[in-house]
Design a protein around this motif. Structure first.
Motif, PDB file in Angstrom:
ATOM      1  N   GLU A   1       0.853  -1.190   0.000  1.00  0.00           N
ATOM      2  CA  GLU A   1       0.000   0.000   0.000  1.00  0.00           C
ATOM      3  C   GLU A   1       0.881   1.229   0.000  1.00  0.00           C
ATOM      4  O   GLU A   1       1.802   1.344   0.821  1.00  0.00           O
ATOM      5  CB  GLU A   1      -0.911   0.011   1.220  1.00  0.00           C
ATOM      6  N   ASN A   2       0.622   2.124  -0.930  1.00  0.00           N
ATOM      7  CA  ASN A   2       1.274   3.428  -0.956  1.00  0.00           C
ATOM      8  C   ASN A   2       0.522   4.287   0.046  1.00  0.00           C
ATOM      9  O   ASN A   2      -0.559   4.787  -0.242  1.00  0.00           O
ATOM     10  CB  ASN A   2       1.204   4.017  -2.358  1.00  0.00           C
ATOM     11  N   VAL A   3       1.098   4.427   1.217  1.00  0.00           N
ATOM     12  CA  VAL A   3       0.377   5.038   2.326  1.00  0.00           C
ATOM     13  C   VAL A   3       0.153   6.530   2.093  1.00  0.00           C
ATOM     14  O   VAL A   3      -0.970   6.981   2.007  1.00  0.00           O
ATOM     15  CB  VAL A   3       1.121   4.799   3.659  1.00  0.00           C
TER      16      VAL A   3
ATOM     17  N   TYR B   1       5.491   7.001   1.327  1.00  0.00           N
ATOM     18  CA  TYR B   1       5.649   5.900   2.271  1.00  0.00           C
ATOM     19  C   TYR B   1       4.859   4.700   1.759  1.00  0.00           C
ATOM     20  O   TYR B   1       3.695   4.829   1.387  1.00  0.00           O
ATOM     21  CB  TYR B   1       5.164   6.280   3.671  1.00  0.00           C
ATOM     22  N   ILE B   2       5.514   3.554   1.712  1.00  0.00           N
ATOM     23  CA  ILE B   2       4.880   2.351   1.189  1.00  0.00           C
ATOM     24  C   ILE B   2       5.059   1.226   2.202  1.00  0.00           C
ATOM     25  O   ILE B   2       6.142   1.030   2.739  1.00  0.00           O
ATOM     26  CB  ILE B   2       5.490   1.944  -0.167  1.00  0.00           C
ATOM     27  N   SER B   3       3.985   0.484   2.424  1.00  0.00           N
ATOM     28  CA  SER B   3       4.020  -0.678   3.315  1.00  0.00           C
ATOM     29  C   SER B   3       3.892  -1.939   2.488  1.00  0.00           C
ATOM     30  O   SER B   3       3.152  -1.978   1.516  1.00  0.00           O
ATOM     31  CB  SER B   3       2.849  -0.634   4.301  1.00  0.00           C
ATOM     32  N   VAL B   4       4.617  -2.982   2.891  1.00  0.00           N
ATOM     33  CA  VAL B   4       4.511  -4.288   2.262  1.00  0.00           C
ATOM     34  C   VAL B   4       4.047  -5.278   3.327  1.00  0.00           C
ATOM     35  O   VAL B   4       4.444  -5.178   4.487  1.00  0.00           O
ATOM     36  CB  VAL B   4       5.840  -4.722   1.597  1.00  0.00           C
ATOM     37  N   LEU B   5       3.170  -6.186   2.936  1.00  0.00           N
ATOM     38  CA  LEU B   5       2.519  -7.102   3.871  1.00  0.00           C
ATOM     39  C   LEU B   5       2.757  -8.540   3.447  1.00  0.00           C
ATOM     40  O   LEU B   5       2.556  -8.888   2.284  1.00  0.00           O
ATOM     41  CB  LEU B   5       1.011  -6.813   3.879  1.00  0.00           C
TER      42      LEU B   5
END
Length: 100
Positions: free
Chosen positions: A37-39, A43-47
Motif C-alpha cells: 500500500e502506498n500510504v 511511504y509504502i508498506s509491504v505485507l
C-alpha cells in the motif's frame, strides 16, 4: 485469515526500498506476499503472511535490507494471531486487487 497465524509488515519511503524489503522477506522465510500500500507522500508498506516464526524472520530480513541500502524503516510489525476481521482491511491490498 484462517490459513495464516501471523502478518508481517514493513514500511519505508520509496518503491525501490520497499521492493528490496519485499524481495528479502520472501527469500528469507516461507511467507506469502499479500500486497502493498502506498500510504502517503511516498511511504509504502509491504505485507506478508505465514506462521509467526516465518513472519518474524521475514520482517527482520526486510528491515535489514532497507537499512543496508542506507535508508530508514519507518515502521515494522509482526501481528501474531490476527483477528479474522483484519481480512476486511488486508484484502483491499492484495496483489490481485491492485492489478488492472
Amino acid at each position: 485469515m484462517s490459513k495464516y497465524v501471523a502478518l508481517g509488515l514493513v514500511e519505508t519511503f520509496g518503491l525501490v526500498f520497499v521492493l528490496e524489503a519485499a524481495d528479502a522477506m520472501c527469500k528469507a522465510a516461507d511467507v506469502e506476499l499479500i500486497g502493498y500500500e502506498n500510504v502517503a507522500s511516498g511511504y509504502i508498506s509491504v505485507l506478508v503472511a505465514g506462521d509467526v516464526g516465518a513472519c518474524k524472520a521475514a520482517v527482520e530480513a526486510g528491515v535489514k535490507a532497507v537499512k543496508d541500502m542506507g535508508t530508514e524503516v519507518y515502521s515494522s510489525v509482526v501481528i501474531a494471531s490476527p483477528h479474522p476481521d483484519l481480512q476486511k482491511i488486508t484484502k483491499r491490498y492484495t496483489i490481485e486487487n491492485l492489478l488492472p
